[in-house]
Design an enzyme around this catalytic site. Sequence first.
Site, mmCIF file in Angstrom:
data_model
loop_
_atom_site.group_PDB
_atom_site.id
_atom_site.type_symbol
_atom_site.label_atom_id
_atom_site.label_comp_id
_atom_site.label_asym_id
_atom_site.label_seq_id
_atom_site.Cartn_x
_atom_site.Cartn_y
_atom_site.Cartn_z
ATOM 1 N N TYR A 142 41.736 42.102 48.532
ATOM 2 C CA TYR A 142 42.803 41.201 48.884
ATOM 3 C C TYR A 142 43.856 40.996 47.633
ATOM 4 C CZ TYR A 142 40.132 39.637 52.747
ATOM 5 O OH TYR A 142 39.289 39.315 54.026
ATOM 6 N N LYS A 192 29.047 48.799 50.450
ATOM 7 C CA LYS A 192 29.144 50.059 51.295
ATOM 8 C C LYS A 192 29.381 51.250 50.350
ATOM 9 C CE LYS A 192 30.510 50.897 55.351
ATOM 10 N NZ LYS A 192 29.623 51.376 56.514
ATOM 11 N N ASP A 225 27.386 46.895 56.735
ATOM 12 C CA ASP A 225 27.438 46.869 58.207
ATOM 13 C C ASP A 225 26.068 46.457 58.734
ATOM 14 O OD1 ASP A 225 26.767 49.209 56.947
ATOM 15 O OD2 ASP A 225 27.619 50.496 58.710
ATOM 16 N N ASP A 249 33.982 37.558 53.352
ATOM 17 C CA ASP A 249 34.743 36.768 54.227
ATOM 18 C C ASP A 249 34.261 36.702 55.625
ATOM 19 O OD1 ASP A 249 36.830 35.397 55.240
ATOM 20 O OD2 ASP A 249 38.384 36.967 54.712
ATOM 21 N N ASP A 253 31.436 34.006 57.516
ATOM 22 C CA ASP A 253 31.734 33.322 58.641
ATOM 23 C C ASP A 253 30.628 33.571 60.038
ATOM 24 O OD1 ASP A 253 34.166 32.217 57.710
ATOM 25 O OD2 ASP A 253 35.235 33.034 59.412
#
Length: 368
Positions: A142, A192, A225, A249, A253
């Site tokens: 970001y 990852k 993942d 992020d 959530d």
Amino acid sequence: MANPSILILAGDGIGPEVMEEVKKIIRWLDARRGIAFDLGEDLVGGCSYDAHGTPLTDAAMARAQEADAVLLGAVGGPKYDALDFSVKPERGLLRLRKEMDLFANLRPAQCFDALADFSSLKRDVVAGLDIMIVRELTSGVYFGEPRGIFTEGNERVGINTQRYTEGEIARVARSAFDLARKRGNRVCSMEKANVMESGVLWRQVVQEVHDREYPDVELSHMYADAGAMQLTRWPKQFDVIVTDNLFGDLLSDLAAMLTGSLGMLPSASLGAPMANGRPKALYEPVHGSAPDIAGQGKANPIACILSFAMALRYSFDLGDEASRIERAVEKVLADGLRTADLMGPEGGTPVSTGAMGDAIIAAMDASL
Ligand code: NAD
């Protein structure tokens, strides 16, 4: 010795309503437990814009920098939607996070037994769940450069850059290990590393910090993942999860919603330790200012109350008092008390914000 200090920034909409219930608990701690704080209050968000033409004054920013912990309610509302981006209520919150350099965002996912049927997952998968996601908040994709939309040949390309320094990884890893020591003593780091060099470095640095400084904490690594799959399959396998800004992020959530309502979700953002050893810290509910119910006494104060419990545990080493608050919340929910947002299809009569706060205090009283 001076009392530890808390700056309250209640903000807009339901922010002041839910914060009122936290103030009751602060008064209760003083009266019944002899635990006193130096309380300050200031404005943030739309109310600050109304009073001063800015969503956070320099004076309020300075007070936040000096406080041992900042408690924030919520900011924003339709009244401010048309304002220029530079003075929108949310800018006040962003300024606090940036200038306090709050690099570790803590989002617990805790499922109270009485609300297990609110989850989209089966009761036995979520009942009793208590995990903590630590998301790196101030770096990563970001913020990395280069970024932008460029033209290459005759087409446009969108570019963002995932970038992490060793120091940025190490400091958020330390936050996660410190937290784990106050909880279940286990950390799972997610990245990852199979496809991203930043992930390879992430894994190496987390492992090095562990081996050097936290060998007593159990550390595992997982691809992010696979982590998402495991979070929905059997979330109770985790204690603390530490991950980067982007994966955090999504995963925070996902984990938060395992447990049901927005009115129940607390959060904390931590920075570097101050001279007194406490981390810079901002505690706030995950929800916003809920303009649709503001001023009606309908807001659920539990997210804000649980955020204060996090402050007790992580800023003030008062884990016992934090647990007392959490057990009181558990008790009133088990007794069937519900604010409007927690009403199930079976219906019933919701209680007001103030009545929920009072019931939690009564349960704390009963615990003495
Ligand atoms: P919101 O979280 O304010 O509300 C979403 C829905 O959840 C609403 O129906 C609301 O009534 C309900 N809700 C939220 N908190 C509740 C509580 N404690 N008890 C009962 N019900 C609750 O999100 P939104 O509607 O998208 O945004 C409203 C305003 O809040 C906007 O101006 C937005 O920018 C701002 N916002 C602020 C923050 C923050 O201060 N950290 C976070 C998100 C949104």
